[in-house]
Write an enzyme that holds these catalytic residues in place. Structure first.
Site, PDB file in Angstrom:
ATOM      1  N   ALA A   1       0.820  -1.230   0.000  1.00  0.00           N
ATOM      2  CA  ALA A   1       0.000   0.000   0.000  1.00  0.00           C
ATOM      3  C   ALA A   1       0.845   1.268   0.000  1.00  0.00           C
ATOM      4  O   ALA A   1       0.316   2.364   0.178  1.00  0.00           O
ATOM      5  CB  ALA A   1      -0.950  -0.011   1.196  1.00  0.00           C
TER       6      ALA A   1
ATOM      7  N   ARG B   1       8.264   0.142   2.952  1.00  0.00           N
ATOM      8  CA  ARG B   1       8.723   1.522   3.179  1.00  0.00           C
ATOM      9  C   ARG B   1       7.897   2.203   4.273  1.00  0.00           C
ATOM     10  O   ARG B   1       6.800   2.710   4.026  1.00  0.00           O
ATOM     11  CB  ARG B   1       8.672   2.306   1.852  1.00  0.00           C
ATOM     12  CG  ARG B   1       9.807   1.899   0.909  1.00  0.00           C
ATOM     13  CD  ARG B   1       9.652   2.467  -0.468  1.00  0.00           C
ATOM     14  NE  ARG B   1       8.599   1.815  -1.238  1.00  0.00           N
ATOM     15  CZ  ARG B   1       8.277   2.128  -2.489  1.00  0.00           C
ATOM     16  NH1 ARG B   1       8.928   3.077  -3.108  1.00  0.00           N
ATOM     17  NH2 ARG B   1       7.304   1.484  -3.111  1.00  0.00           N
TER      18      ARG B   1
ATOM     19  N   VAL C   1       6.804  -9.166   2.363  1.00  0.00           N
ATOM     20  CA  VAL C   1       5.969 -10.368   2.164  1.00  0.00           C
ATOM     21  C   VAL C   1       6.794 -11.631   1.894  1.00  0.00           C
ATOM     22  O   VAL C   1       6.284 -12.739   2.000  1.00  0.00           O
ATOM     23  CB  VAL C   1       4.909 -10.198   1.040  1.00  0.00           C
ATOM     24  CG1 VAL C   1       3.858  -9.178   1.402  1.00  0.00           C
ATOM     25  CG2 VAL C   1       5.554  -9.899  -0.306  1.00  0.00           C
TER      26      VAL C   1
ATOM     27  N   SER D   1      -2.771 -10.115 -13.591  1.00  0.00           N
ATOM     28  CA  SER D   1      -2.348  -9.178 -14.636  1.00  0.00           C
ATOM     29  C   SER D   1      -2.785  -9.761 -15.973  1.00  0.00           C
ATOM     30  O   SER D   1      -2.979 -10.982 -16.090  1.00  0.00           O
ATOM     31  CB  SER D   1      -0.823  -9.047 -14.632  1.00  0.00           C
ATOM     32  OG  SER D   1      -0.357  -8.407 -15.803  1.00  0.00           O
TER      33      SER D   1
ATOM     34  N   TYR E   1       8.030 -12.966 -15.101  1.00  0.00           N
ATOM     35  CA  TYR E   1       6.935 -12.134 -14.557  1.00  0.00           C
ATOM     36  C   TYR E   1       5.593 -12.731 -14.985  1.00  0.00           C
ATOM     37  O   TYR E   1       4.694 -12.920 -14.160  1.00  0.00           O
ATOM     38  CB  TYR E   1       7.054 -10.678 -15.013  1.00  0.00           C
ATOM     39  CG  TYR E   1       5.889  -9.846 -14.497  1.00  0.00           C
ATOM     40  CD1 TYR E   1       5.757  -9.584 -13.143  1.00  0.00           C
ATOM     41  CD2 TYR E   1       4.894  -9.375 -15.369  1.00  0.00           C
ATOM     42  CE1 TYR E   1       4.669  -8.857 -12.653  1.00  0.00           C
ATOM     43  CE2 TYR E   1       3.809  -8.650 -14.885  1.00  0.00           C
ATOM     44  CZ  TYR E   1       3.710  -8.399 -13.527  1.00  0.00           C
ATOM     45  OH  TYR E   1       2.622  -7.691 -13.040  1.00  0.00           O
TER      46      TYR E   1
ATOM     47  N   GLU F   1       4.384   3.045 -10.141  1.00  0.00           N
ATOM     48  CA  GLU F   1       5.850   2.921 -10.058  1.00  0.00           C
ATOM     49  C   GLU F   1       6.329   1.588 -10.632  1.00  0.00           C
ATOM     50  O   GLU F   1       7.514   1.268 -10.587  1.00  0.00           O
ATOM     51  CB  GLU F   1       6.303   3.074  -8.601  1.00  0.00           C
ATOM     52  CG  GLU F   1       6.076   4.487  -8.089  1.00  0.00           C
ATOM     53  CD  GLU F   1       6.487   4.686  -6.642  1.00  0.00           C
ATOM     54  OE1 GLU F   1       7.193   3.830  -6.075  1.00  0.00           O
ATOM     55  OE2 GLU F   1       6.086   5.707  -6.075  1.00  0.00           O
ATOM     56  N   PHE F   2       5.375   0.809 -11.155  1.00  0.00           N
ATOM     57  CA  PHE F   2       5.671  -0.542 -11.646  1.00  0.00           C
ATOM     58  C   PHE F   2       6.843  -0.567 -12.639  1.00  0.00           C
ATOM     59  O   PHE F   2       7.798  -1.339 -12.486  1.00  0.00           O
ATOM     60  CB  PHE F   2       4.401  -1.121 -12.286  1.00  0.00           C
ATOM     61  CG  PHE F   2       4.574  -2.465 -12.916  1.00  0.00           C
ATOM     62  CD1 PHE F   2       4.477  -3.624 -12.155  1.00  0.00           C
ATOM     63  CD2 PHE F   2       4.831  -2.595 -14.276  1.00  0.00           C
ATOM     64  CE1 PHE F   2       4.637  -4.877 -12.744  1.00  0.00           C
ATOM     65  CE2 PHE F   2       4.989  -3.839 -14.868  1.00  0.00           C
ATOM     66  CZ  PHE F   2       4.883  -4.976 -14.098  1.00  0.00           C
TER      67      PHE F   2
HETATM   68  P1  NDP Z   1       3.974  -0.247  -7.575  1.00  0.00           P
HETATM   69  O1  NDP Z   1       5.425  -0.500  -7.817  1.00  0.00           O
HETATM   70  O2  NDP Z   1       3.483   1.139  -7.685  1.00  0.00           O
HETATM   71  O3  NDP Z   1       3.559  -0.836  -6.143  1.00  0.00           O
HETATM   72  C1  NDP Z   1       3.987  -2.088  -5.734  1.00  0.00           C
HETATM   73  C2  NDP Z   1       3.707  -2.274  -4.252  1.00  0.00           C
HETATM   74  O4  NDP Z   1       4.151  -3.586  -3.867  1.00  0.00           O
HETATM   75  C3  NDP Z   1       4.469  -1.277  -3.383  1.00  0.00           C
HETATM   76  O5  NDP Z   1       3.611  -0.796  -2.375  1.00  0.00           O
HETATM   77  C4  NDP Z   1       5.580  -2.106  -2.773  1.00  0.00           C
HETATM   78  O6  NDP Z   1       5.867  -1.647  -1.461  1.00  0.00           O
HETATM   79  C5  NDP Z   1       4.927  -3.489  -2.691  1.00  0.00           C
HETATM   80  N1  NDP Z   1       5.929  -4.550  -2.606  1.00  0.00           N
HETATM   81  C6  NDP Z   1       6.813  -4.939  -3.566  1.00  0.00           C
HETATM   82  N2  NDP Z   1       7.626  -5.886  -3.081  1.00  0.00           N
HETATM   83  C7  NDP Z   1       7.258  -6.103  -1.788  1.00  0.00           C
HETATM   84  C8  NDP Z   1       7.723  -6.942  -0.758  1.00  0.00           C
HETATM   85  N3  NDP Z   1       8.747  -7.783  -0.945  1.00  0.00           N
HETATM   86  N4  NDP Z   1       7.111  -6.902   0.448  1.00  0.00           N
HETATM   87  C9  NDP Z   1       6.074  -6.057   0.654  1.00  0.00           C
HETATM   88  N5  NDP Z   1       5.578  -5.238  -0.278  1.00  0.00           N
HETATM   89  C10 NDP Z   1       6.181  -5.250  -1.490  1.00  0.00           C
HETATM   90  O7  NDP Z   1       3.205  -1.210  -8.605  1.00  0.00           O
HETATM   91  P2  NDP Z   1       1.626  -1.422  -8.917  1.00  0.00           P
HETATM   92  O8  NDP Z   1       0.795  -0.704  -7.942  1.00  0.00           O
HETATM   93  O9  NDP Z   1       1.447  -1.154 -10.354  1.00  0.00           O
HETATM   94  O10 NDP Z   1       1.536  -2.994  -8.710  1.00  0.00           O
HETATM   95  C11 NDP Z   1       0.691  -3.606  -7.752  1.00  0.00           C
HETATM   96  C12 NDP Z   1       0.380  -5.026  -8.213  1.00  0.00           C
HETATM   97  O11 NDP Z   1      -0.324  -4.999  -9.438  1.00  0.00           O
HETATM   98  C13 NDP Z   1       1.599  -5.903  -8.459  1.00  0.00           C
HETATM   99  O12 NDP Z   1       1.303  -7.200  -8.018  1.00  0.00           O
HETATM  100  C14 NDP Z   1       1.769  -5.857  -9.975  1.00  0.00           C
HETATM  101  O13 NDP Z   1       2.419  -7.001 -10.451  1.00  0.00           O
HETATM  102  C15 NDP Z   1       0.317  -5.817 -10.407  1.00  0.00           C
HETATM  103  N6  NDP Z   1       0.027  -5.263 -11.730  1.00  0.00           N
HETATM  104  C16 NDP Z   1       0.528  -4.055 -12.135  1.00  0.00           C
HETATM  105  C17 NDP Z   1       0.186  -3.560 -13.387  1.00  0.00           C
HETATM  106  C18 NDP Z   1       0.738  -2.283 -13.902  1.00  0.00           C
HETATM  107  O14 NDP Z   1       0.790  -2.109 -15.138  1.00  0.00           O
HETATM  108  N7  NDP Z   1       1.136  -1.320 -13.059  1.00  0.00           N
HETATM  109  C19 NDP Z   1      -0.764  -4.264 -14.248  1.00  0.00           C
HETATM  110  C20 NDP Z   1      -1.209  -5.536 -13.715  1.00  0.00           C
HETATM  111  C21 NDP Z   1      -0.846  -5.978 -12.497  1.00  0.00           C
HETATM  112  P3  NDP Z   1       7.332  -1.486  -0.824  1.00  0.00           P
HETATM  113  O15 NDP Z   1       8.293  -1.274  -1.949  1.00  0.00           O
HETATM  114  O16 NDP Z   1       7.199  -0.321   0.102  1.00  0.00           O
HETATM  115  O17 NDP Z   1       7.556  -2.759  -0.093  1.00  0.00           O
HETATM  116  C1  8X3 Z   2       1.800  -5.414 -15.548  1.00  0.00           C
HETATM  117  C2  8X3 Z   2       1.253  -5.132 -16.898  1.00  0.00           C
HETATM  118  O1  8X3 Z   2       1.666  -5.370 -19.386  1.00  0.00           O
HETATM  119  O2  8X3 Z   2       3.574  -4.821 -18.009  1.00  0.00           O
HETATM  120  O3  8X3 Z   2       1.317  -6.619 -15.064  1.00  0.00           O
HETATM  121  O4  8X3 Z   2       2.678  -7.026 -17.963  1.00  0.00           O
HETATM  122  S1  8X3 Z   2       2.376  -5.603 -18.111  1.00  0.00           S
END
Ligand code: NDP
Ligand code: 8X3
Length: 240
Positions: free
Chosen positions: A10, A35, A61, A140, A153, A189-190
């Site tokens: 979150a 964080r 996690v 995804s 991935y 931030e993905f």
């Molecule tokens: P962000 O990078 O913006 O957010 C990712 C979140 O995951 C952060 O809050 C981060 O928190 C947390 N996280 C990562 N690694 C860990 C860890 N080891 N322990 C605890 N928390 C962790 O990405 P999104 O919001 O885009 O992604 C969220 C989810 O959605 C992911 O599962 C991603 O694969 C999926 N997704 C994303 C898409 C996209 O295009 N953006 C599309 C489809 C799916 P912190 O670093 O503080 O631990």
């Molecule tokens: C994240 C979306 O298209 O980069 O799951 O795989 S994509």
């Protein structure tokens, strides 16, 4: 009724927007991530708004012991989790299979697959006892279609899909609902994480189209948990 929602990841992107959405609707949110500063900042913002309350829990996690300690150590008033949102996850690297870094593969498998399993295992006993609960897993479009240089991935998200199907079947006897939400490309931030801080390359991922934003995904997740008790959305794909 005020619900308690536990959201992994979150501190950014979907997870942050999801926490804000539920809290604005009057639910209490347990926000998690690594964080701490970001968690505290979000918790303060939510707690000063006077609707739902927030509790911040800082853990990785991938650390099985830390996951169980966090869930088992919840204060009594926070211990009844109605909805678990397994959102924490990442892509690390965008490389040809033969050139990819095996550390990146381990990180994705440990976070996206094993982290989701640990948190689910920690939360499910309470849901089982109460014969109620809803788990939302973030998949995804990468689970549906493999793409070039997406290799591990995509595999982790296919695993999320398969695990979700098993959970749905196995947990039905306790009335626990399981929904998988599969977004397509969304600007969070993905890509910055995937491309290891390269802002130019990360920006280029979203060039030429209007991607989803975190709030779109939050709205859809919220909707999935706003239906009558007997209704379960099993699998939902959304794209820009
Ligand atoms: P962000 O990078 O913006 O957010 C990712 C979140 O995951 C952060 O809050 C981060 O928190 C947390 N996280 C990562 N690694 C860990 C860890 N080891 N322990 C605890 N928390 C962790 O990405 P999104 O919001 O885009 O992604 C969220 C989810 O959605 C992911 O599962 C991603 O694969 C999926 N997704 C994303 C898409 C996209 O295009 N953006 C599309 C489809 C799916 P912190 O670093 O503080 O631990
Ligand atoms: C994240 C979306 O298209 O980069 O799951 O795989 S994509």
């Amino acid at each position: 009724m005020t619900r308690t929602i536990l959201i992994s990841g979150a501190t950014s992107g979907f997870g942050k927007a999801i926490a804000e959405k539920y809290a604005a609707g009057g639910d209490n949110v347990i926000i998690t991530g690594r964080r701490k500063e970001r968690l505290d900042e979000l918790a303060n913002a939510i707690n000063t708004q006077g609707k739902g309350k927030a509790l911040a829990l800082c853990f990785d996690v991938r650390d099985r012991k830390a996951v169980f300690a966090a869930v088992e150590g919840l204060p009594k008033e926070w211990a009844t989790i109605d909805v678990l949102i397994n959102n924490a996850g990442l892509a690390a690297g965008r490389d040809w299979f033969d050139e990819a870094d095996m550390e990146d593969w381990e990180t994705m498998i440990d976070t996206n697959v094993k982290g989701l399993l640990y948190l689910s295992k920690a939360v499910i006993p309470g849901m089982k006892e109460r014969k109620a609960g809803h788990i939302i897993n973030l998949g995804s479009t990468a689970a549906k279609e493999v793409y070039e240089k997406g290799n591990v991935y995509c595999a982790t998200k296919s695993a999320v899909e398969a695990i979700s199907q098993s959970m749905r079947i196995d947990l039905l006897r306790f009335g626990i609902k399981v929904t998988t939400v599969h977004p397509g490309a969304a600007e969070t931030e993905f890509s910055l994480v995937r491309l290891k801080g390269d802002t130019e390359k990360a920006k280029a991922v979203y060039a030429g189209f209007k991607p989803l934003v975190a709030e779109d995904v939050a709205q859809v997740v919220y909707f999935c948990t706003s239906l009558p008790e007997h209704v379960c959305i099993n699998d939902l794909v959304l794209t820009a």
